[in-house]
Design a protein around this motif. Structure first.
Motif, PDB file in Angstrom:
ATOM      1  N   LYS A   1      -2.967  -2.631  -7.801  1.00  0.00           N
ATOM      2  CA  LYS A   1      -2.828  -3.289  -9.102  1.00  0.00           C
ATOM      3  C   LYS A   1      -2.211  -2.355 -10.157  1.00  0.00           C
ATOM      4  CE  LYS A   1      -5.397  -5.890 -12.493  1.00  0.00           C
ATOM      5  NZ  LYS A   1      -6.650  -6.509 -12.848  1.00  0.00           N
TER       6      LYS A   1
ATOM      7  N   GLN B   1      -7.212 -11.440  -0.286  1.00  0.00           N
ATOM      8  CA  GLN B   1      -7.686 -10.125   0.165  1.00  0.00           C
ATOM      9  C   GLN B   1      -7.295  -9.014  -0.834  1.00  0.00           C
ATOM     10  OE1 GLN B   1      -5.927  -9.388   3.933  1.00  0.00           O
ATOM     11  NE2 GLN B   1      -6.674  -7.301   4.091  1.00  0.00           N
ATOM     12  N   THR B   2      -8.239  -8.150  -1.153  1.00  0.00           N
ATOM     13  CA  THR B   2      -7.967  -7.083  -2.123  1.00  0.00           C
ATOM     14  C   THR B   2      -7.103  -6.001  -1.481  1.00  0.00           C
ATOM     15  OG1 THR B   2     -10.103  -7.495  -3.083  1.00  0.00           O
ATOM     16  CG2 THR B   2      -9.097  -5.394  -3.640  1.00  0.00           C
TER      17      THR B   2
ATOM     18  N   GLY C   1      -3.426  -7.031  -7.714  1.00  0.00           N
ATOM     19  CA  GLY C   1      -4.149  -6.178  -6.764  1.00  0.00           C
ATOM     20  C   GLY C   1      -4.691  -6.917  -5.552  1.00  0.00           C
ATOM     21  N   ARG C   2      -4.171  -8.132  -5.323  1.00  0.00           N
ATOM     22  CA  ARG C   2      -4.615  -8.884  -4.142  1.00  0.00           C
ATOM     23  C   ARG C   2      -3.391  -9.432  -3.415  1.00  0.00           C
ATOM     24  NH1 ARG C   2      -8.251 -10.732  -7.865  1.00  0.00           N
ATOM     25  NH2 ARG C   2      -7.072 -12.640  -8.188  1.00  0.00           N
TER      26      ARG C   2
ATOM     27  N   ASP D   1      -6.412  -2.226  -2.084  1.00  0.00           N
ATOM     28  CA  ASP D   1      -6.948  -1.132  -2.893  1.00  0.00           C
ATOM     29  C   ASP D   1      -5.867  -0.329  -3.583  1.00  0.00           C
ATOM     30  OD1 ASP D   1      -9.541  -1.730  -2.407  1.00  0.00           O
ATOM     31  OD2 ASP D   1      -9.664  -0.469  -0.586  1.00  0.00           O
ATOM     32  N   GLY D   2      -6.038  -0.164  -4.861  1.00  0.00           N
ATOM     33  CA  GLY D   2      -5.168   0.734  -5.622  1.00  0.00           C
ATOM     34  C   GLY D   2      -3.766   0.222  -5.887  1.00  0.00           C
TER      35      GLY D   2
ATOM     36  N   LEU E   1       0.832  -1.204   0.000  1.00  0.00           N
ATOM     37  CA  LEU E   1       0.000   0.000   0.000  1.00  0.00           C
ATOM     38  C   LEU E   1       0.873   1.263   0.000  1.00  0.00           C
ATOM     39  CD1 LEU E   1      -2.685  -1.317   2.523  1.00  0.00           C
ATOM     40  CD2 LEU E   1      -3.064  -0.870   0.081  1.00  0.00           C
TER      41      LEU E   1
END
Ligand code: BGC
Length: 454
Positions: free
Chosen positions: A275, A269-270, A258-259, A272-273, A199
């Motif tokens: 990928k 689990q994703t 993106g996971r 976010d942002g 992240l």
């Protein structure tokens, strides 16, 4: 693998980055405010060496820039030291930023394109005390740091690696306890750190692009070729496959899809942002290791690594072999990350070899590997040898020597190893036969990513 038409006459493209790679803590000297300085004070460096002046870059990186220039490189990878730039949370050192400006300018004056890594293993001690990347606050702290650095240096550099080897940082810091914070077998924490690193990387990627529309941003992924110790053993094959996926795909897989793959997230689990947040894949490749199940070794999480003694290898670490020098692995690494469909830079490659016994062969063989990959149409854009002068090799201190130049840390005397001449010759030959001949001037922010020459 995404490979274009075969062209046996293909040569290194004109803008190919030929460089050497370094990192702040290993070369600057005098970094006393990061977690590695604390680790050293606690007596955790296995060689018992101290980093001291390292290669004295804070005072005089320019002497090594001259050496790099004498090799004919057109690029140099270095990292900025967060603990110098933000020595206390929220307090910024303009002095540190201007020293980095001076360094980047000095590189460009010498015809070298700077590649800057924002995080190469070291955290400011204040961040370490907050739990570093186990603490979700690190995501915005890293984003804010990135903003400062790119704001201050962005007119001098547009090639950025956010993190160096998140997979090594996590494996050695949270599984094996070999790097600070020295945690062993902390699987849940390792998963959390990995997710936060992804992240933080994605946040930095966007921040850099918001400041520099055509910045070239990626990260450096360490790749190891793992082979089962006893190929006939199903258990060795299983553990080998498990470690290969956990280590080599950690981080890269999240950026691709993106996971967070299990066990780094709860079954996909994703994130976010995350990928697609890279413009290139940076590969650090050194060696091949055999892996076998070791049911009686809980300390090494029930597996053991080894290198068959008859295989080519450089010098050993203090407690374990460093790895087999296996240049064919460079191709495996490039093929492994082809799914990301991005240009590739080899951001590190080298061998610990004080006597320069096999380094000349390692360099020649890796250049040969790159030539065949280019001939097959792989979009390979650069190669950085690790490293220019011997530097402080983390827990191994001065024990392992990776330099094209030998360094005496006491006298700071540099002596060329034969492989420095070999690397210089290869660069000359490859540049002379490149498609459009001469490399251009260093690329300023705003110039096209493809006109990647320095
Ligand atoms: C790291 C460098 C290190 C090199 C040689 C890489 O994993 O990025 O900091 O010195 O390997 O071991």
């Amino acid at each position: 693998m995404d490979i274009g038409p075969r062209d046996q006459n293909a040569v290194f493209p004109a803008g190919f980055a030929w460089g050497v790679a370094t990192s702040s803590h290993q070369v600057e000297g005098g970094n006393s405010k990061n977690q590695w300085a604390t680790w050293e004070k606690r007596g955790r460096i296995k060689s018992k060496d101290s980093v001291g002046l390292a290669c004295d870059w804070w005072r005089n990186a320019e002497q090594d820039f001259d050496l790099a220039q004498s090799l004919g490189v057109n690029a140099l990878r270095l990292s900025v030291e967060w603990s110098r730039i933000e020595p206390e949370e929220g307090r910024w050192s303009e002095e540190a930023l201007s020293r980095y400006r001076q360094m980047l300018r000095a590189l460009r004056d010498r015809g070298m394109r700077p590649f800057v890594t924002l995080h190469h293993f070291t955290n400011p001690q204040w961040l370490e005390e907050k739990g570093a990347f186990a603490n979700a606050e690190s995501i915005w702290l890293f984003r804010r740091f990135t903003q400062r650095v790119v704001g201050a240096l962005g007119d001098l550099c547009s090639d950025w690696a956010t993190f160096n080897e998140p997979n090594v940082y996590v494996s050695l810091g949270y599984f094996l306890g070999e790097f600070p914070p020295g945690n062993k077998g902390r699987l849940l924490r390792a998963a959390q750190v990995t997710r936060n690193l992804c992240l933080a990387h994605a946040a930095a990627y966007r921040t850099i692009h918001s400041l520099q529309a055509d910045a070239n941003v990626g990260w450096a992924q360490h790749y190891v070729v793992f082979k089962p110790r006893r190929p006939e053993s199903a258990l060795d094959r299983w553990i080998c496959g498990f470690i290969h996926r956990r280590f080599n795909d950690n981080f890269a897989e999240s950026i691709r899809c993106g996971r967070a793959p299990f066990p780094y997230g709860n079954f996909g689990q994703t994130l976010d942002g995350v990928k697609g947040t890279c413009d290139f894949v940076g590969i650090n490749y050194y060696s091949r290791l055999r892996v076998g199940l070791a049911p009686r070794s809980p300390g090494t999480l029930f597996f053991q690594i080894s290198v068959p003694p008859h295989k080519p290898q450089g010098d050993s670490c203090i407690e374990v072999p460093y790895g087999e020098a296996y240049p064919e692995g460079l191709r495996k690494a490039v093929e492994h990350f082809a799914a990301l469909q991005k240009p590739v830079y080899i951001l590190e490659n080298g061998v610990p070899d004080r006597q320069d016994r096999i380094r000349p062969w390692v360099i020649e063989s890796n250049v040969h590997q790159m030539r065949t990959l280019l001939a097959e149409g792989v979009d390979l854009r650069g190669y950085f040898h690790w490293t220019l002068t011997d530097n402080f090799e983390w827990n191994e201190g001065w024990h392992l020597r990776f330099g094209l130049f030998e360094l005496d840390p006491e006298t700071q005397l540099r002596t060329p190893r034969p492989s420095s001449k070999i690397y210089a010759r290869l660069i000359r030959e490859c540049m002379a036969s490149s498609v459009a001949g001469e490399p251009g001037p260093p690329r300023a922010a705003g110039m096209s990513r493809d006109g990647a020459s320095a």
